[in-house]
Design a protein around this motif. Structure first.
Motif, PDB file in Angstrom:
ATOM      1  N   ASN A  97       0.847  -1.318   0.100  1.00  2.00           N
ATOM      2  CA  ASN A  97       0.040  -0.168  -0.008  1.00  2.00           C
ATOM      3  C   ASN A  97       0.752   1.066  -0.064  1.00  2.00           C
ATOM      4  O   ASN A  97       2.199   1.064  -0.286  1.00  2.00           O
ATOM      5  N   CYS A  98       0.091   2.373   0.127  1.00  3.12           N
ATOM      6  CA  CYS A  98       0.824   3.879   0.092  1.00  3.12           C
ATOM      7  C   CYS A  98       1.862   3.855   1.160  1.00  3.12           C
ATOM      8  O   CYS A  98       2.854   4.535   0.960  1.00  3.12           O
ATOM      9  N   TRP A  99       1.416   3.628   2.285  1.00  2.00           N
ATOM     10  CA  TRP A  99       2.419   3.809   3.572  1.00  2.00           C
ATOM     11  C   TRP A  99       3.649   2.842   3.372  1.00  2.00           C
ATOM     12  O   TRP A  99       4.827   3.565   3.601  1.00  2.00           O
ATOM     13  N   ASN A 100       3.308   1.641   2.845  1.00  2.00           N
ATOM     14  CA  ASN A 100       4.656   0.965   2.737  1.00  2.00           C
ATOM     15  C   ASN A 100       5.572   1.723   1.589  1.00  2.00           C
ATOM     16  O   ASN A 100       6.781   1.663   1.749  1.00  2.00           O
ATOM     17  N   LEU A 101       5.077   2.140   0.493  1.00  2.00           N
ATOM     18  CA  LEU A 101       5.918   2.464  -0.539  1.00  2.00           C
ATOM     19  C   LEU A 101       6.571   3.835  -0.239  1.00  2.00           C
ATOM     20  O   LEU A 101       7.684   4.042  -0.545  1.00  2.00           O
ATOM     21  N   SER A 102       5.909   4.597   0.759  1.00  2.00           N
ATOM     22  CA  SER A 102       6.569   5.765   1.230  1.00  2.00           C
ATOM     23  C   SER A 102       7.777   5.513   2.113  1.00  2.00           C
ATOM     24  O   SER A 102       8.766   6.028   1.874  1.00  2.00           O
ATOM     25  N   LEU A 103       7.609   4.361   2.884  1.00  2.00           N
ATOM     26  CA  LEU A 103       8.686   3.917   3.692  1.00  2.00           C
ATOM     27  C   LEU A 103       9.685   3.495   3.278  1.00  2.00           C
ATOM     28  O   LEU A 103      10.855   3.345   3.406  1.00  2.00           O
ATOM     29  N   VAL A 104       9.319   2.434   1.884  1.00  2.00           N
ATOM     30  CA  VAL A 104      10.183   1.846   1.124  1.00  2.00           C
ATOM     31  C   VAL A 104      11.040   2.895   0.402  1.00  2.00           C
ATOM     32  O   VAL A 104      12.289   2.817   0.455  1.00  2.00           O
ATOM     33  N   MET A 105      10.535   3.931   0.052  1.00  2.00           N
ATOM     34  CA  MET A 105      11.231   4.814  -1.220  1.00  2.00           C
ATOM     35  C   MET A 105      12.161   5.810  -0.115  1.00  2.00           C
ATOM     36  O   MET A 105      12.994   6.331  -0.465  1.00  2.00           O
ATOM     37  N   SER A 106      11.925   5.745   1.276  1.00  2.00           N
ATOM     38  CA  SER A 106      12.471   6.612   1.899  1.00  2.00           C
ATOM     39  C   SER A 106      13.816   5.905   2.529  1.00  2.00           C
ATOM     40  O   SER A 106      14.502   6.485   3.462  1.00  2.00           O
ATOM     41  N   GLY A 107      13.739   4.585   2.476  1.00  2.00           N
ATOM     42  CA  GLY A 107      14.869   3.766   2.813  1.00  2.00           C
ATOM     43  C   GLY A 107      14.653   3.201   4.176  1.00  2.00           C
ATOM     44  O   GLY A 107      15.419   2.826   4.900  1.00  2.00           O
ATOM     45  N   ILE A 108      13.532   3.304   4.848  1.00  2.00           N
ATOM     46  CA  ILE A 108      13.049   2.760   6.238  1.00  2.00           C
ATOM     47  C   ILE A 108      12.899   1.456   6.109  1.00  2.00           C
ATOM     48  O   ILE A 108      13.317   0.990   7.142  1.00  2.00           O
TER      49      ILE A 108
END
Length: 346
Positions: A97-108
């Protein structure tokens, strides 16, 4: 032949509308818009790629085709590899989902899977993320967090990657029908009902405004960067994070293949969950771990908790009911032990 016809239809539509469209053509990521808008977006995309240290970039990019004032560009060299791989892609099951994409693209986070709103909220604060101040310039790669505001408080609604005021990278929902996509910022805002008012689209949410949905922005460091800076973090913590990353990689691959987990994979995930609980139990008597500041213990243990919990959620979405149930049970036990460890800290 079908792909060719699709490309012709897309091209005709784009040239008629002169509005942003990004789609895959074979291995290429193609951006189509008015030539002037396209150049602005390509510059922002290239800056994003540089900001995430992807080792790529583009300059003096020539259009693939041009019709009047409208252009089509192959932007594959201008975007992170994640976009090249996942633009227009859809998982085979619900969850990512969206939250996961944001965290993946931030390197978290390392892998695509389901992320809960609680996990998103947990990371959108120090030590990894800081809220941008109102008036502070946004940069390509910042995280946008859309929230629903009510008398009961503020709830997470959506997360996306800000690239510019014109374009964002987002997965709009956890459904398997929702693709990963570069899209206009306005499309994201309209999808999540963020009014086109200044007070609803500032860097920080104004609780006194009448915005029912509003966006705030964050700048994040990667988890690897944090771990590199903090040499005092015990090796057992680092080993535990590697184990959970391996389990996440496994369920991510399953989510995009649609295949059932092998007996070996199920055993590995089960063993990982049990090993994580054992780590928490052992940490009680670890002087090396117990001398860490309370805030640091809270961050490390909280991150492990939410990641283990998300593995259970994704397993459930993927039809692995018994393993999901076991993982969620071990997550709860880990949470109880972790809470005591934090309370007993400095």
């Amino acid at each position: 032949m079908k792909k060719l016809l699709f490309s012709i239809v897309v091209l005709a539509s784009v040239m008629a509308s002169a509005e942003l469209v990004v789609h895959k053509e074979g291995s290429k990521v193609v951006l189509a818009d008015s030539c002037s808008n396209a150049q602005d977006m390509i510059q922002s995309l290239s800056q994003w790629t540089q900001n995430v240290k992807a080792g790529k970039g583009c300059s003096n990019l020539e259009p693939m085709t041009k019709s009047g004032s409208d252009c089509r560009y192959d932007i594959s060299s201008c975007v992170p590899e994640h976009v090249v791989k996942y633009q227009d892609a859809k998982p085979e099951v619900d969850g990512p989902n969206c939250w996961n994409l944001s965290l993946v693209m931030s390197g978290i986070l390392p892998s695509l899977r389901y992320s809960s709103p609680e996990e998103m909220h947990f990371y959108m604060r120090p030590p990894l993320c800081k809220a941008l101040k109102d008036g502070e310039a946004r940069q390509p790669g910042d995280v946008g967090a859309i929230r629903t505001v009510s008398r009961a408080g503020v709830e997470e609604s959506h997360g996306f990657i800000y690239i510019s005021e014109k374009i964002a990278y987002s997965k709009n929902g956890f459904s398997q029908m929702s693709p990963y996509a570069l899209q206009t910022m306005e499309e994201v805002m309209q999808t999540y009902d963020v009014p086109n008012k200044k007070e609803c689209r500032k860097n920080q949410i104004d609780l006194k405004s009448d915005c029912r949905n509003a966006v705030s922005f964050y700048r994040c460091d990667s988890l690897d960067s944090y771990m590199d800076k903090h040499k005092e973090i015990p090796e057992k913590v680092r080993t535990t994070l590697k184990k959970i990353s391996s389990a996440e990689d496994c369920i991510s691959k399953q989510a995009f293949s649609g295949k059932s987990l092998s007996a070996e994979a199920r055993k590995n995930i089960s063993d990982t969950s049990k090993a994580i609980l054992a780590f928490a139990e052992e940490a009680k008597n670890s002087p090396e771990f117990n001398k860490l500041p309370k805030e640091q213990k809270n961050f490390l243990l909280g991150g492990i908790f939410y990641r283990l919990d998300a593995i259970g959620d994704q397993l459930s979405f993927s039809g692995e009911g018994s393993l999901a149930w076991e993982t969620k049970g071990l997550t709860e036990m880990f949470g109880n032990v972790a809470s005591k460890l934090v309370k007993e800290g400095k």
